[in-house]
Scaffold this motif. Structure first.
Motif, PDB file in Angstrom:
ATOM      1  N   LEU A   8     -26.773   2.773 -12.411  1.00  0.00           N
ATOM      2  CA  LEU A   8     -26.782   1.747 -13.454  1.00  0.00           C
ATOM      3  C   LEU A   8     -25.629   0.753 -13.322  1.00  0.00           C
ATOM      4  N   LEU A   9     -24.451   1.243 -12.920  1.00  0.00           N
ATOM      5  CA  LEU A   9     -23.236   0.433 -12.991  1.00  0.00           C
ATOM      6  C   LEU A   9     -22.743  -0.092 -11.647  1.00  0.00           C
ATOM      7  N   GLY A  10     -23.254   0.438 -10.567  1.00  0.00           N
ATOM      8  CA  GLY A  10     -22.839  -0.042  -9.255  1.00  0.00           C
ATOM      9  C   GLY A  10     -21.451   0.431  -8.855  1.00  0.00           C
ATOM     10  N   PRO A  11     -20.977  -0.082  -7.701  1.00  0.00           N
ATOM     11  CA  PRO A  11     -19.670   0.326  -7.174  1.00  0.00           C
ATOM     12  C   PRO A  11     -18.537   0.031  -8.162  1.00  0.00           C
ATOM     13  N   GLY A  12     -17.678   1.003  -8.361  1.00  0.00           N
ATOM     14  CA  GLY A  12     -16.539   0.812  -9.257  1.00  0.00           C
ATOM     15  C   GLY A  12     -16.865   0.992 -10.726  1.00  0.00           C
ATOM     16  N   GLY A  13     -18.120   1.243 -11.045  1.00  0.00           N
ATOM     17  CA  GLY A  13     -18.515   1.377 -12.446  1.00  0.00           C
ATOM     18  C   GLY A  13     -18.343   2.764 -13.011  1.00  0.00           C
ATOM     19  N   VAL A  14     -18.006   3.738 -12.144  1.00  0.00           N
ATOM     20  CA  VAL A  14     -17.843   5.122 -12.579  1.00  0.00           C
ATOM     21  C   VAL A  14     -16.582   5.704 -11.949  1.00  0.00           C
ATOM     22  N   LEU A  15     -15.720   6.265 -12.787  1.00  0.00           N
ATOM     23  CA  LEU A  15     -14.521   6.942 -12.300  1.00  0.00           C
ATOM     24  C   LEU A  15     -14.771   8.445 -12.305  1.00  0.00           C
ATOM     25  N   GLU A  16     -14.206   9.132 -11.288  1.00  0.00           N
ATOM     26  CA  GLU A  16     -14.354  10.585 -11.178  1.00  0.00           C
ATOM     27  C   GLU A  16     -13.056  11.212 -10.702  1.00  0.00           C
ATOM     28  N   GLY A  17     -13.025  12.540 -10.712  1.00  0.00           N
ATOM     29  CA  GLY A  17     -11.911  13.291 -10.138  1.00  0.00           C
ATOM     30  C   GLY A  17     -10.558  12.920 -10.711  1.00  0.00           C
ATOM     31  N   ASP A  18      -9.592  12.672  -9.821  1.00  0.00           N
ATOM     32  CA  ASP A  18      -8.230  12.341 -10.243  1.00  0.00           C
ATOM     33  C   ASP A  18      -8.161  11.064 -11.072  1.00  0.00           C
ATOM     34  N   ASP A  19      -9.100  10.155 -10.863  1.00  0.00           N
ATOM     35  CA  ASP A  19      -9.118   8.930 -11.655  1.00  0.00           C
ATOM     36  C   ASP A  19      -9.417   9.221 -13.126  1.00  0.00           C
ATOM     37  N   VAL A  20     -10.033  10.357 -13.395  1.00  0.00           N
ATOM     38  CA  VAL A  20     -10.310  10.785 -14.771  1.00  0.00           C
ATOM     39  C   VAL A  20      -9.190  11.685 -15.275  1.00  0.00           C
ATOM     40  N   THR A  21      -8.884  12.733 -14.525  1.00  0.00           N
ATOM     41  CA  THR A  21      -7.927  13.740 -15.013  1.00  0.00           C
ATOM     42  C   THR A  21      -6.488  13.240 -15.067  1.00  0.00           C
ATOM     43  N   SER A  22      -6.193  12.144 -14.390  1.00  0.00           N
ATOM     44  CA  SER A  22      -4.835  11.592 -14.458  1.00  0.00           C
ATOM     45  C   SER A  22      -4.632  10.755 -15.723  1.00  0.00           C
ATOM     46  N   ARG A  23      -5.688  10.515 -16.466  1.00  0.00           N
ATOM     47  CA  ARG A  23      -5.593   9.755 -17.717  1.00  0.00           C
ATOM     48  C   ARG A  23      -5.403  10.705 -18.888  1.00  0.00           C
ATOM     49  N   MET A  24      -4.715  10.233 -19.895  1.00  0.00           N
ATOM     50  CA  MET A  24      -4.445  11.037 -21.076  1.00  0.00           C
ATOM     51  C   MET A  24      -5.442  10.696 -22.183  1.00  0.00           C
ATOM     52  N   ILE A  25      -5.683  11.669 -23.057  1.00  0.00           N
ATOM     53  CA  ILE A  25      -6.627  11.489 -24.154  1.00  0.00           C
ATOM     54  C   ILE A  25      -6.206  10.332 -25.056  1.00  0.00           C
ATOM     55  N   HIS A  26      -4.927  10.253 -25.357  1.00  0.00           N
ATOM     56  CA  HIS A  26      -4.417   9.236 -26.281  1.00  0.00           C
ATOM     57  C   HIS A  26      -2.935   9.064 -26.013  1.00  0.00           C
ATOM     58  N   VAL A  27      -2.413   7.929 -26.371  1.00  0.00           N
ATOM     59  CA  VAL A  27      -0.990   7.675 -26.156  1.00  0.00           C
ATOM     60  C   VAL A  27      -0.124   8.680 -26.917  1.00  0.00           C
ATOM     61  N   ARG A  28      -0.618   9.189 -28.045  1.00  0.00           N
ATOM     62  CA  ARG A  28       0.144  10.164 -28.830  1.00  0.00           C
ATOM     63  C   ARG A  28      -0.247  11.604 -28.532  1.00  0.00           C
ATOM     64  N   ARG A  29      -1.249  11.776 -27.715  1.00  0.00           N
ATOM     65  CA  ARG A  29      -1.687  13.122 -27.334  1.00  0.00           C
ATOM     66  C   ARG A  29      -1.827  13.139 -25.817  1.00  0.00           C
ATOM     67  N   GLN A  30      -0.905  13.752 -25.164  1.00  0.00           N
ATOM     68  CA  GLN A  30      -0.785  13.677 -23.714  1.00  0.00           C
ATOM     69  C   GLN A  30      -1.603  14.723 -22.955  1.00  0.00           C
ATOM     70  N   ASP A  31      -2.692  15.202 -23.540  1.00  0.00           N
ATOM     71  CA  ASP A  31      -3.582  16.119 -22.830  1.00  0.00           C
ATOM     72  C   ASP A  31      -4.439  15.306 -21.858  1.00  0.00           C
ATOM     73  N   PRO A  32      -4.675  15.833 -20.655  1.00  0.00           N
ATOM     74  CA  PRO A  32      -5.519  15.107 -19.708  1.00  0.00           C
ATOM     75  C   PRO A  32      -6.980  15.098 -20.157  1.00  0.00           C
ATOM     76  N   ILE A  33      -7.689  14.063 -19.797  1.00  0.00           N
ATOM     77  CA  ILE A  33      -9.110  13.958 -20.084  1.00  0.00           C
ATOM     78  C   ILE A  33      -9.840  14.989 -19.236  1.00  0.00           C
ATOM     79  N   SER A  34     -10.797  15.686 -19.825  1.00  0.00           N
ATOM     80  CA  SER A  34     -11.537  16.713 -19.087  1.00  0.00           C
ATOM     81  C   SER A  34     -12.999  16.331 -18.868  1.00  0.00           C
TER      82      SER A  34
END
Length: 72
Positions: free
Chosen positions: A11-37
């Motif tokens: 649906l989104l083409g190249p670059g339209g979906v992030l996976e792996g480290d590109d996801v888990t290296s991000r935090m849920i919220h600026v005030r909650r530093q848990d990684p996105i799962s």
């Protein structure tokens, strides 16, 4: 079960979906530093792509979390 990541890539083409480290290296919220799962992060570039992503998630019963974050 369908592979939502492949569906979103189609649906989104190249670059339209992030996976792996590109996801888990991000935090849920600026005030909650848990990684996105999440399995992936969809990055639609238009309202049409947003609608297509939500439609597909609903068709296959996949949960989705919408966030109104805009980087300008």
């Amino acid at each position: 079960m369908t592979d939502i990541v492949n569906d979103l890539r189609a649906l989104l083409g190249p670059g339209g979906v992030l996976e792996g480290d590109d996801v888990t290296s991000r935090m849920i919220h600026v005030r909650r530093q848990d990684p996105i799962s999440a399995k992936c992060i969809a990055r639609p570039a238009s309202t049409e792509e947003v609608a297509a992503v939500l439609k597909r998630c609903n068709e296959i019963g996949r949960a989705h979390v919408w966030t109104p974050v805009t980087f300008l």
